[in-house]
Design a protein around this motif. Sequence first.
Motif, PDB file in Angstrom:
ATOM      1  N   ASN A  41       0.823  -1.214   0.000  1.00  0.00           N
ATOM      2  CA  ASN A  41       0.000   0.000   0.000  1.00  0.00           C
ATOM      3  C   ASN A  41       0.856   1.263   0.000  1.00  0.00           C
ATOM      4  O   ASN A  41       0.507   2.257  -0.657  1.00  0.00           O
ATOM      5  N   GLU A 179      -7.069  -6.368   4.756  1.00  0.00           N
ATOM      6  CA  GLU A 179      -6.353  -5.161   5.156  1.00  0.00           C
ATOM      7  C   GLU A 179      -6.862  -4.725   6.520  1.00  0.00           C
ATOM      8  O   GLU A 179      -7.963  -5.102   6.926  1.00  0.00           O
ATOM      9  N   ALA A 183      -7.711   0.941   6.365  1.00  0.00           N
ATOM     10  CA  ALA A 183      -7.750   1.043   4.902  1.00  0.00           C
ATOM     11  C   ALA A 183      -9.045   1.674   4.413  1.00  0.00           C
ATOM     12  O   ALA A 183      -9.117   2.154   3.275  1.00  0.00           O
TER      13      ALA A 183
END
Length: 352
Positions: A41, A179, A183
């Motif tokens: 990410n 996640e 997120a």
Amino acid sequence: MNEVEYLRIISGQRQDWRAQTLKPCLWVCSLFYRAVVSFRNRMFDWRLRAIERPLVPVISLGNLTTGGTGKTPFVAYLARWFQQQQIQVTLLSRGYRALPGEVNDEKLLLDRLCPGIPHYQNPNRCASSKQAVKEDAQLLLLDDGFQHRKLARDLDIVLIDAVCPWGHGWLLPRGLMREPKSALQRADFVILTRADQCSPATLERLKVEVAEMLSPDRIACAVFRPQELVNVAGDTESLASVAGKTVWGFCAIGNPEGFRQTLENAGFVVAGMQIFPDHHHYSSSDLEGIGVEAANASADLILTTSKDLVKISEQKLSELPVWAVEIGAEITEGREAFEGILQNLVQEVSSD
């Protein structure tokens, strides 16, 4: 250990010594998984990995957990909504667990639910987006796209199952979270699905929790309403005509307990249910076993999901009729705000 047993372990349903031994090991693995997800990410956040922007608007529909939030009914909901607005929408999906040379169950179902709407399955969704644009797509609907950050999107929608919102509280493989909850800050809109299958107090707490990462006016609630029964021949039957019947269920979906709850809420007496791994491809012995179990339970009929029905060809098992419960997505709270955002995309497409 198969997928069904794995889910029983991480959810806490299985508490024997093997489960207690395995969970710490899964937790350690989840630490490595978290590090990889975080690094990936950051690469996108810092623009160190390329992000492709198609020539038309893109809507991503995804989730934080591995399946079970009701994406397929919502993909159909969105595709039909834009079709009614005279927008040429095209679906893009990965083709998860499709057999070699074939398409998966989600495409088979969406082709039936959304006739006339193109659907490209390709793990390389940047490539399929280019193909769709060449075929005059005006808007792309990216199925299961929240983690697919290589493709830029104009609207990022995340579905959260109100019954099990955080994947048993852990990242994969200790839990089902792809996640961390943080997120959600990337999302543009969150829809809490199966809002009718949890208590009002639980739902309110979940709204407050999500609102810590997203504006409250960007949160909606939705339910999945049983509409009718359908079989492999395309015949339909009203729910009222079989209300109160004893049924045997089977499914291979991400949230089997959600399906059981749907059957019970629809007024069926569920004698039992066989659960298979998500996206399971049924063998003849699987189907024979389902029929035997249903007959032994003195069921009147056998019920499954629409996603499972497209993978079988039998209208009867052990002389018992096999039907799928057709489900429709319905936004019960926040619909006006949600459709207002969709309408902005319609205007953007129409102005080009």
